[in-house]
Design a protein around this motif. Structure first.
Motif, mmCIF file in Angstrom:
data_model
loop_
_atom_site.group_PDB
_atom_site.id
_atom_site.type_symbol
_atom_site.label_atom_id
_atom_site.label_comp_id
_atom_site.label_asym_id
_atom_site.label_seq_id
_atom_site.Cartn_x
_atom_site.Cartn_y
_atom_site.Cartn_z
ATOM 1 N N HIS A 5 0.827 -1.206 0.000
ATOM 2 C CA HIS A 5 0.000 0.000 0.000
ATOM 3 C C HIS A 5 0.859 1.252 0.000
ATOM 4 O O HIS A 5 0.587 2.222 -0.720
ATOM 5 C CB HIS A 5 -0.932 -0.018 1.209
ATOM 6 C CG HIS A 5 -1.815 1.190 1.320
ATOM 7 N ND1 HIS A 5 -1.434 2.326 2.002
ATOM 8 C CD2 HIS A 5 -3.052 1.442 0.814
ATOM 9 C CE1 HIS A 5 -2.394 3.219 1.927
ATOM 10 N NE2 HIS A 5 -3.385 2.719 1.208
ATOM 11 N N GLY A 6 1.915 1.238 0.794
ATOM 12 C CA GLY A 6 2.788 2.405 0.845
ATOM 13 C C GLY A 6 3.518 2.650 -0.466
ATOM 14 O O GLY A 6 3.653 3.799 -0.911
ATOM 15 N N THR A 37 2.550 1.714 -3.553
ATOM 16 C CA THR A 37 1.614 2.192 -4.576
ATOM 17 C C THR A 37 1.191 3.632 -4.309
ATOM 18 O O THR A 37 1.060 4.429 -5.245
ATOM 19 C CB THR A 37 0.379 1.283 -4.623
ATOM 20 O OG1 THR A 37 -0.195 1.179 -3.303
ATOM 21 C CG2 THR A 37 0.751 -0.102 -5.120
ATOM 22 N N LEU A 38 0.997 3.981 -3.041
ATOM 23 C CA LEU A 38 0.647 5.367 -2.708
ATOM 24 C C LEU A 38 1.793 6.307 -3.058
ATOM 25 O O LEU A 38 1.566 7.400 -3.606
ATOM 26 C CB LEU A 38 0.313 5.468 -1.224
ATOM 27 C CG LEU A 38 -0.011 6.885 -0.703
ATOM 28 C CD1 LEU A 38 -1.233 7.440 -1.411
ATOM 29 C CD2 LEU A 38 -0.221 6.859 0.811
ATOM 30 N N ALA A 90 1.840 6.848 -6.805
ATOM 31 C CA ALA A 90 0.773 7.756 -7.234
ATOM 32 C C ALA A 90 1.102 9.205 -6.869
ATOM 33 O O ALA A 90 0.901 10.122 -7.673
ATOM 34 C CB ALA A 90 -0.556 7.337 -6.605
ATOM 35 N N LEU A 91 1.605 9.412 -5.657
ATOM 36 C CA LEU A 91 1.957 10.772 -5.240
ATOM 37 C C LEU A 91 3.135 11.307 -6.042
ATOM 38 O O LEU A 91 3.222 12.513 -6.287
ATOM 39 C CB LEU A 91 2.277 10.791 -3.748
ATOM 40 C CG LEU A 91 1.113 10.504 -2.799
ATOM 41 C CD1 LEU A 91 1.583 10.497 -1.355
ATOM 42 C CD2 LEU A 91 -0.007 11.521 -2.992
#
Length: 323
Positions: free
Chosen positions: A27-28, A30-31, A34-35
């Motif tokens: 999750h980290g 992929t986040l 994206a950021l």
């Protein structure tokens, strides 16, 4: 009805605890990815605004509606490059989109199996050719052909027709807006064709078979079944092609003529935003000259953003209309 035993519940809880660290890591990552895209986009926007601000501060909105481009007197206007960018992209899409969709329909519905793969490979090869190769071919092969055969014929056919006579007037230079538009049409064709073909292949066969069973022709199946079912993918492919047409640099630079003025005839030379930047950025002397070129880049960014936003709005309206 299945009953959850304490042992099964304990196994699920143990598995959840086991995968929680990896899930958090995934999750980290992929986040962060994206950021990172947003950070890069924001950095590009800030850099463009900062570099273009001196030109906009000096010329104001007149920079957008002025045709003059004189590095000696430091009087710059973006109207001619904007006009060339929009006109060449419009003509390229006007020619390329129908041909691309027609090729995709042929490959998915009509083409014999033994011919489908060679044509598909040829389309993929066209997409992989570097733009400078298109430019060299356009300058040494296509432009002479246009000068000797196509442009004289267009002048002879449309030269005496009102309105069209202005559009196809002037001497046959070979290079010009029409030539660059045709080169762009060839360049965007494989992208639109490949995406359209792929989304056409996602149409459930039962829908097409039902339409054929009702007596529909291939054109009616494509128009009433395939295109409505795949409209989002088709529009996405068209937007991808339009994005390349708007930002194409080297191929257009070779064949457009690089003239900073607006010509009513599409046979005459012109320029685009990308061609102007590519031609003059290494020769830009002075802060105002450089800032004007960066301002052109910012304008191209805004044009692309407006086009993509309009495409999203159109897709939303199509989805609402389709229920």
């Amino acid at each position: 009805m299945a009953v959850s035993t304490p042992v099964a519940a304990n196994d699920r809880a143990s598995a959840s605890r086991w995968f929680t660290p990896s899930d958090k890591l995934f999750h980290g990552l992929t986040l962060a990815a994206a950021l990172l895209v947003l950070v890069l986009l924001g950095g590009v926007i800030v850099a463009l605004i900062e570099g273009a601000w001196p030109a906009f501060a000096k010329f104001g909105l007149g920079f957008l509606v002025t045709e003059s481009w004189n590095p000696v007197t430091e009087k710059f206007g973006a109207l001619a490059p904007i006009y060339g960018t929009l006109v060449t992209s419009f003509i390229a899409m006007l020619i390329g989109v129908p041909i691309s969709i027609g090729i995709a329909i042929f490959l998915t519905e009509i083409c014999p199996m033994w011919l489908r793969r060679p044509i598909g490979i040829a389309i993929e090869l066209l997409a992989g050719i570097p733009s400078i190769i298109y430019g060299i071919w356009g300058l040494f092969v296509f432009a002479p052909f246009m000068q000797q055969h196509v442009q004289p014929a267009l002048i002879a056919i449309f030269g005496h027709i009102p309105l069209l006579s202005d559009l196809f007037s002037g001497p046959p230079y070979g290079i010009g807006i029409l030539t660059s538009s045709l080169i762009l049409a060839i360049m965007v064709l494989p992208f639109i064709t490949a995406i359209t073909r792929d989304v056409f292949e996602t149409v459930p066969p039962v829908l097409k078979e039902a339409a054929y069973g009702l007596g529909c022709t291939t054109w009616e199946v494509a128009r009433n079944v395939m295109l409505p079912y795949t409209r989002v993918g088709v529009v996405g492919g068209i937007m991808l092609g339009l994005g390349r047409a708007l930002g194409e640099t080297m191929a257009v630079t070779f064949v457009i003529g690089n003239a900073h003025h607006i010509n009513a005839s599409i046979l005459g030379p012109g320029t685009t935003i990308s061609a102007t930047i590519a031609n003059e950025f290494t020769e830009a002397v002075g802060d105002m000259y450089t800032s004007s070129l960066v301002a052109l880049g910012f304008i191209l960014f805004v044009i692309t953003f407006i086009v993509l936003a309009a495409a999203r709005i159109m897709l939303l309206r199509m989805n609402v209309k389709g229920g």
